[in-house]
Motif scaffolding. Structure first.
Motif, mmCIF file in Angstrom:
data_model
loop_
_atom_site.group_PDB
_atom_site.id
_atom_site.type_symbol
_atom_site.label_atom_id
_atom_site.label_comp_id
_atom_site.label_asym_id
_atom_site.label_seq_id
_atom_site.Cartn_x
_atom_site.Cartn_y
_atom_site.Cartn_z
ATOM 1 N N PRO A 4 3.748 0.987 -4.670
ATOM 2 C CA PRO A 4 2.359 0.799 -4.216
ATOM 3 C C PRO A 4 1.352 0.698 -5.356
ATOM 4 C CG PRO A 4 2.930 3.114 -4.139
ATOM 5 C CD PRO A 4 4.138 2.398 -4.681
ATOM 6 N N VAL A 5 1.794 0.202 -6.525
ATOM 7 C CA VAL A 5 0.954 0.251 -7.720
ATOM 8 C C VAL A 5 0.532 -1.128 -8.220
ATOM 9 C CG1 VAL A 5 2.069 2.401 -8.421
ATOM 10 C CG2 VAL A 5 2.913 0.236 -9.331
ATOM 11 N N LEU A 11 0.814 -1.208 0.000
ATOM 12 C CA LEU A 11 0.000 0.000 0.000
ATOM 13 C C LEU A 11 0.853 1.266 0.000
ATOM 14 C CD1 LEU A 11 -2.706 -0.981 2.650
ATOM 15 C CD2 LEU A 11 -2.899 -1.122 0.160
ATOM 16 N N ASN A 12 1.897 1.286 0.800
ATOM 17 C CA ASN A 12 2.599 2.543 1.048
ATOM 18 C C ASN A 12 4.116 2.451 0.977
ATOM 19 O OD1 ASN A 12 0.103 3.955 1.646
ATOM 20 N ND2 ASN A 12 0.063 2.793 3.551
ATOM 21 N N HIS A 51 6.651 10.076 -9.894
ATOM 22 C CA HIS A 51 8.070 9.777 -9.733
ATOM 23 C C HIS A 51 8.491 9.916 -8.274
ATOM 24 C CE1 HIS A 51 12.463 10.766 -9.793
ATOM 25 N NE2 HIS A 51 12.454 9.652 -10.478
ATOM 26 N N ALA A 52 8.010 10.947 -7.610
ATOM 27 C CA ALA A 52 8.362 11.132 -6.193
ATOM 28 C C ALA A 52 7.886 9.945 -5.359
ATOM 29 C CB ALA A 52 7.754 12.426 -5.665
ATOM 30 N N ALA A 53 6.676 9.471 -5.646
ATOM 31 C CA ALA A 53 6.097 8.374 -4.857
ATOM 32 C C ALA A 53 6.890 7.093 -4.981
ATOM 33 C CB ALA A 53 4.647 8.136 -5.279
ATOM 34 N N VAL A 54 7.482 6.845 -6.151
ATOM 35 C CA VAL A 54 8.158 5.564 -6.375
ATOM 36 C C VAL A 54 9.679 5.678 -6.351
ATOM 37 C CG1 VAL A 54 6.195 4.739 -7.695
ATOM 38 C CG2 VAL A 54 8.143 5.709 -8.915
ATOM 39 N N ASN A 55 10.196 6.877 -6.167
ATOM 40 C CA ASN A 55 11.653 7.034 -6.171
ATOM 41 C C ASN A 55 12.238 7.334 -4.796
ATOM 42 O OD1 ASN A 55 14.311 7.502 -7.737
ATOM 43 N ND2 ASN A 55 14.079 9.392 -6.577
#
Length: 670
Positions: free
Chosen positions: A232-233, A227-228, A547-551
């Motif tokens: 989270p995808v 989830l976090n 990008h921020a969420a996954v990097n």
């Protein structure tokens, strides 16, 4: 005779200044001035960071100034010059701004009625299309920029200092900062136990990484990351149990808390699934024939318990069911279950790095950037809106192709001594992107649609999905902003449809970036203001928030090696009851690969120097008051989101802040 005051600002980048001769002429609605040499006696003009002013007298009335023409001629040796902006004080005391922000006022093509302006616009695009050429880096990939290395790029899009994005230097620096070089002399030896990994972990840790280290073996921590965490995808609601995962109620009944059958839990929406089918058959890294690495393609079934927390209830490590591919369960022996979860975490790491991160943010954003430079002149409002969101993206991707993901690059072999650092190096990552392109769609980049497609939209059913909650807030703020800007320049859908430059931009993305695949769902053209706003939101959200969420969580979640192994040195178990802790440690990365991995996720998680965050537009490409007011409202909305997220995170043991706008860079630049 009319007199003007011209102010010229030179950029602060390295080597932005020039010693060349600079000539300026003014183009107005009533005429054009002669060329004037901008030069102050006994003064060094156009130094880096300088703002120089000049008085300029013309022979006749020029009318409304439409264009400032700059000409640069060599003085001694050729040098580049970065022009930030020019301001003009007219004989009537008015000030006119001419933003530039490139190496040497927003209008649609239909607004340029003067022939010389139309000609300038056309010539600018002709020049750009020669500089920004499409190239196929690998078959099946989105097309990228035609440049072998960073120095081959157009000067406008290069990094200010190439050293700042040198992957070899950055990883070497990371090794020094993390004090892990001392382990490299025994780089192919195994660790002794889990606690041994702390030797390379303790120097730079934080709240989240320390909590991961302490709780990584727990099912709650394992489930929470879907989830976090930094990927989270993938989690989706399971609407039907797949035949390839023959799990039964009897197998998992000790995990089910509602006294229902597994099928009933599915019907009530309490079962979730993560399927790593894309990894099935991908070749593991074999760049060193003396070293063996292994991949798996797990299927993980998850359950929402009575506390609304997500926990794993069944794991199958490969796609085809059978006696040698058992379904692992929480009720199994401790180390059987733990190793099964480690395999899932390793597979998740590979999908995250290559698909979620590289393909779906880096490569997609580069496509938007190249198409923008090729088809939108600098005065186009959509160029002005998007240029901050493609800043350095083409450069960082070119550097990655030069050093990181190329054959025998760092992704294949790590640092010296070579470590075969990643199990999907040696070509596996290329195969993965080629497969994943089939599933890369326009809808998958529309955040609300993507969440809904996975059945994850309900805040009541899934209350702790902060990636979804924060992402929707940021998406809405961006879409509100783009709608306002579109409304300023396009008074009707017809104006959108008739903007040929805009249509050429959208077509370039579809034909070249997405290889003209109809199944991708990318539009070939845009015919309404609403769809244009959505499209621009996709571009900005992908480059910034997604990008921020996954990097930037990579160090948090991947620095504890057993929680995100970049490689596995033994194949997945084919039977239960055979695993002990020594076998797990021998399966996990050795010292050298662990050190490389730690340095890599640390380096990739760092912000750029002088990072520009979402809503920050220091280069004032827009001079129009309505747009500046829209920008101010955008920043106000983003500030409100920052406050909401900060309030929620108070006293949380695992705060989620990757989608807080004050931590979201404008563009993909690392």
């Amino acid at each position: 005779m009319p007199s003007y005051t011209v102010t010229v600002a030179t950029g602060n980048q390295w080597f932005a200044g020039t010693d060349d001769y600079i000539y300026l002429s003014l183009v107005g609605s009533a005429g054009c001035s002669e060329k004037h040499l901008l030069d102050k006696a006994f003064y060094n003009d156009f130094e880096r960071g300088a703002v120089d002013s000049y008085d300029m007298t013309v022979d006749e009335e020029l009318g409304e100034i439409q264009l400032v023409r700059i000409e640069k001629r060599k003085y001694w040796i050729h040098d580049d010059w970065y022009l930030k902006y020019i301001t003009l004080k007219t004989p009537h005391g008015d000030y006119i701004e001419f933003p530039c922000y490139r190496w040497i006022t927003a209008k649609l093509a239909r607004d340029d009625q003067i022939h010389i302006l139309k000609q300038h616009r056309r010539k600018e695009l002709e020049t750009r299309q020669k500089q920004y050429r499409w190239m196929e880096w690998n078959p099946g990939f989105p097309l990228s920029i035609d440049a072998k290395c960073h120095k081959d790029l157009p000067r406008d899009i290069q990094f200010d200092s190439e050293k700042g994005v040198d992957f070899v230097l950055n990883y070497s620096k990371a090794m020094e900062n993390l004090f892990i070089n001392r382990f490299m002399h025994m780089f192919q030896s195994s660790w002794n136990d889990f606690a041994d990994f702390e030797k390379i972990f303790v120097k730079i840790s934080n709240t989240i990484s320390e909590r991961v280290m302490s709780h990584w073996q727990e099912d709650l921590m394992f489930g929470y990351q879907f989830l976090n965490g930094c990927n989270p995808v993938l989690i989706r609601r399971c609407t039907k149990l797949p035949e390839k995962l023959p799990v039964t109620t009897e197998m998992v009944e000790c995990s089910l808390e509602r006294q229902l059958t597994l099928e009933q839990e599915v019907q009530q929406g309490n079962i979730f699934i993560v399927d790593y089918e894309l990894l099935d058959g991908i070749d593991a890294n074999k760049t060193d024939p003396c070293t063996h690495q292994f991949l798996a393609a797990p299927i993980c079934l998850l359950y929402k318990n009575l506390a609304n927390k997500i926990v794993p209830i069944a794991i199958q490590l490969n796609q085809t069911p059978g006696e040698e591919n058992p379904i692992f369960l929480p009720s199994d022996a401790k180390y059987d279950w733990l190793l099964a979860k480690i395999w899932v975490r390793s597979s998740d790491f590979h999908i995250h790095q290559t698909i979620t991160h590289l393909l779906c943010t880096h490569l997609v954003s580069e496509v938007f950037g190249i198409a923008m430079y090729r088809q939108l002149p600098a005065v186009h409002p959509i160029f002005k809106l998007l240029v901050a969101h493609v800043r350095f993206t083409i450069a960082i991707n070119t550097k990655a192709r030069e050093q990181l993901i190329c054959e025998y690059g760092l992704f294949d072999k790590g640092l010296s001594p070579p470590t075969q650092a990643n199990a999907t190096g040696g070509g596996g990552h290329v195969q993965m992107v080629q497969r994943a392109m089939k599933d890369l769609t326009y809808a998958s980049l529309c955040f609300p649609m993507a969440i809904k497609a996975r059945g994850m939209e309900s805040t009541e059913d899934i209350p702790y999905y902060f990636y979804r909650d924060d992402g929707l807030l940021v998406w809405e703020a961006i879409q509100t902003f783009t709608s306002e800007v579109v409304g300023i320049y396009y008074e009707s859908d017809q104006v959108v449809e008739e903007d040929q430059e805009l249509q050429d931009f959208v077509k370039d993305v579809y034909v070249y970036g997405m290889r003209g695949k109809k199944a991708s769902g990318f539009p070939k053209s845009i015919k309404s203001r609403e769809k244009l706003s959505e499209y621009l939101t996709v571009v900005i959200f992908t480059a910034s928030a997604q990008h921020a969420a996954v990097n930037f969580g990579q160090y948090d979640w991947c620095s504890w090696i057993p929680n995100a192994p970049p490689t596995m040195r033994a194949p997945p178990p084919k039977a239960k009851g055979m695993v002990n802790i020594e076998q797990i440690v021998d399966t996990l990365p050795d010292r050298g690969r662990s050190c490389w991995h730690l340095g890599a996720v640390w380096a990739l998680s760092q912000f750029q120097d002088n990072e520009l965050f979402l809503g920050m537009y220091p280069e004032e490409h827009f001079i129009e008051k309505p747009v500046k007011e829209a920008m101010a409202r955008f920043r106000k909305n983003l500030d409100a989101i920052v406050s909401v997220i900060a309030e929620r995170n108070k006293n949380k043991k695992l705060p989620y802040y990757y989608l807080s706008p004050d931590r979201i860079p404008n563009s993909v630049a690392i």
